[in-house]
Write a protein that holds these residues in place. Structure first.
Motif, short mmCIF file in Angstrom:
data_model
loop_
_atom_site.label_atom_id
_atom_site.label_comp_id
_atom_site.label_asym_id
_atom_site.label_seq_id
_atom_site.Cartn_x
_atom_site.Cartn_y
_atom_site.Cartn_z
N TYR A 79 0.84 -1.20 0.00
CA TYR A 79 0.00 0.00 0.00
C TYR A 79 0.87 1.25 0.00
O TYR A 79 2.05 1.21 0.36
N TYR A 129 0.44 3.88 5.15
CA TYR A 129 0.25 3.02 6.32
C TYR A 129 0.01 3.93 7.53
O TYR A 129 0.75 4.89 7.76
N GLY A 157 -12.35 -5.67 7.21
CA GLY A 157 -10.99 -5.73 7.73
C GLY A 157 -10.84 -6.89 8.69
O GLY A 157 -11.72 -7.76 8.79
N SER A 191 -3.50 1.09 4.38
CA SER A 191 -3.80 0.10 5.41
C SER A 191 -3.64 0.77 6.76
O SER A 191 -2.69 1.54 6.97
N VAL A 198 -6.88 -4.42 11.74
CA VAL A 198 -6.18 -3.99 10.53
C VAL A 198 -7.21 -3.78 9.43
O VAL A 198 -7.94 -4.71 9.07
N SER A 228 -7.74 -2.34 5.49
CA SER A 228 -7.02 -1.99 4.27
C SER A 228 -7.98 -1.61 3.16
O SER A 228 -9.16 -2.00 3.17
N ASP A 282 -9.78 -4.58 1.41
CA ASP A 282 -10.53 -5.58 2.19
C ASP A 282 -11.96 -5.70 1.66
O ASP A 282 -12.61 -4.69 1.38
N TRP A 288 3.49 -6.45 7.44
CA TRP A 288 2.44 -5.53 7.01
C TRP A 288 2.96 -4.52 5.98
O TRP A 288 2.30 -4.24 4.98
#
Length: 527
Positions: free
Chosen positions: A215, A218, A249, A415, A452, A454, A457, A479
């Motif tokens: 990604y 973060y 998620g 994320s 978590v 993202s 998701d 991650w």
């Protein structure tokens, strides 16, 4: 006591007076006020010590008893919530700002201060005792001397018998233990701060071998004092986290914090740890820097100084750092976590080619909870403070919703991970003044939310496998797609793969098996 009994005791050289009773009561109260388990043995022994010192040096006894009464009175409210002095309480003393200190004083129930005042009053009475002509040494004094000296050796001998080392400083007298615990733990805190200061001047030692981020952005959101069972999304009894309960998620329902206080827990979570000691130069921010990320740290926690707390030490390694509070006398205690969203909005307003790491450190559910909510709550549970605590979870949930919307509107892949540093334990349970405070004796002190979220998701998933904050750097590397020689990958963090036993670090800096801790359940009693 009738006249005959008095005459019999006097004939045997054993005389009692009202002062003996006062000394015994004060010894019991000092024992209680300093935070140690009740012990009739040491209460009687300390009474004997006070009696003997009065016989030998009345002025010295007045000074000793006066000082201990004052210390006991001042410490009593704290002892009922936090126990005897330990590394954590001394660390808090060093790192707590004026605002947090004020809040701490207001959270204790009123009758704690009443008991403290009573202890102080007894001390004043004892100090005002007038010296009388010294009588001959009697059997009472002989018994007191034998008993008090013998009691002094009880704990050191027990330690030796249990495989330890015989040390006189390990005596169980609460008055002696308090002084020893303050000195020993304060020295440990100073040593830790000196280590921190040394590491703050050192470059990191990361050896990054690969960087493949999935990604562009973060985000790490570090919550504060949030128990998992206070959040509906993580099994709590109240539907107080609508966003987390429905968002796509991964939610972890068995994530365990590293320790029971902010500084120690995050010190062990966010830094590389060698032989139980955080290496402050090697943390997740310096790892991201080394991997070519642009790093940001936005905090609603007070900053006392540049490197005087574990968190400030880590934060200062980011490319851009902003604290909403400086920790001085003018620090605004009512600064809301949502003010951090103005900072993230500024970051998202510009296109950036580097991968981004943004850290938000919240005040979250830090005691006193009603200060976080301005006294507002949705449902009443046992006490106003407990009710406000539940509502802080809703506030954090809404902040995460707004942040999530900002990330989606930025147009970049992202994320986000959210977790809390530690939980809290109930104090004055079942009373109208029930509140929550730091502790290390219960599983709930370490049961915290972790999720978590993202941009890609597609479903709301719950991971039941137990995870430890001690493995956070391993998660962070997986991650962000950063590989480093110093980080071993034992298992896939976002999975149902078993990870082995979990240990926490208590306030005495001891490693304890999480399974051996007691429970402190969140009851649903309400009016």
């Amino acid at each position: 006591m009738n006249v005959t009994l008095k005459e019999t005791l006097a004939a045997r050289g054993i005389t009692l007076s009202p002062w003996t009773g006062l000394y015994f009561l004060q010894s019991l109260l000092i024992n209680l006020a300093l935070g140690y388990p009740f012990s009739l043995l040491y209460a009687v022994a300390f009474t004997c010590v006070l009696h003997l010192v009065w016989r030998a040096a009345p002025k010295v006894q007045k000074v000793v008893l006066g000082l201990y009464s004052l210390v006991a009175a001042l410490y009593f409210p704290f002892s009922q919530a936090y126990g005897a002095p330990n590394f954590n309480t001394l660390l808090a003393l060093h790192s707590t700002n004026v605002e947090e200190s004020t809040e701490m004083f207001t959270i204790f129930p009123w009758y704690s201060y009443l008991v403290a005042l009573f202890i102080f009053a007894l001390g004043v009475i004892a100090v005002r005792r007038k010296a009388s002509p010294v009588k001959r040494w009697g059997k009472m004094e002989t018994l007191c001397l034998i008993f008090s000296v013998g009691t002094f050796f009880v704990q050191p001998i027990q330690n030796l018998a249990w495989g330890g080392v015989f040390k006189l400083k390990d005596t169980g007298y609460p008055a002696f233990r308090f002084v020893k615990d303050v000195i020993v733990n304060n020295n440990e805190v100073i040593d830790e701060q000196q280590r921190m200061a040394q590491f703050a001047q050192m470059k990191d030692t990361w050896t990054v071998t690969a960087v493949k981020p999935k990604y562009h952005t973060y985000v790490v959101v570090i919550g504060e004092s949030a128990r998992r069972d206070a959040m509906g999304a993580f099994g709590g009894h109240w539907d107080n986290t609508p966003f987390a309960s429905s968002v796509n998620g991964y939610l972890f329902n068995d994530y365990i914090a590293a320790s029971g206080s902010t500084q120690k827990s995050l010190g062990l979570t966010l830094n590389r740890v060698v032989d139980g000691k955080p290496q402050y130069q090697d943390n997740f921010v310096t790892l991201a820097n080394r991997a070519g990320f642009q790093t940001w740290w936005f905090s609603n926690q007070g900053q006392i100084g540049e490197y005087d707390t574990a968190i400030a030490s880590i934060a200062k390694r980011a490319d851009e750092v902003q604290f909403l509070k400086s920790g001085d006398f003018e620090a605004d205690k009512n600064t809301q976590d949502t003010a951090l969203l103005k900072m993230t909005a500024q970051v998202f307003a510009s296109q950036r080619t580097q991968p981004q790491l943004i850290v938000l450190h919240l005040m979250g559910s830090h005691p006193q909870a009603c200060d976080r909510t301005h006294g507002k709550y949705d449902v009443f549970v046992q006490s106003k403070e407990t009710s406000c605590y539940l509502y802080t979870m809703t506030q954090t949930d809404d902040l995460l919703r707004q942040l999530y919307d900002q990330l989606r509107n930025s147009g970049d892949s992202f994320s986000l991970v959210y977790f809390s540093d530690h939980g809290l334990a109930f104090k004055e349970r079942g009373k109208e003044v029930q509140y929550l405070a730091h502790d290390d004796k219960f599983q709930q002190n370490f049961q915290v939310p972790f999720m978590v979220l993202s941009s890609d998701d597609k479903a709301h998933k719950v991971i039941k496998a137990r995870r430890s904050a001690n493995d956070f750097l391993g998660f962070f590397a997986q991650w962000t797609g950063i590989k480093a020689k110093e980080i071993s990958q034992r298992y896939r963090f976002i999975s149902e793969q078993k990870a082995g036993p979990v240990y926490i670090t208590n306030f005495q800096l001891q490693k304890v098996d999480y399974n051996h801790l007691g429970t402190d359940l969140f009851t649903t009693k309400s009016r």
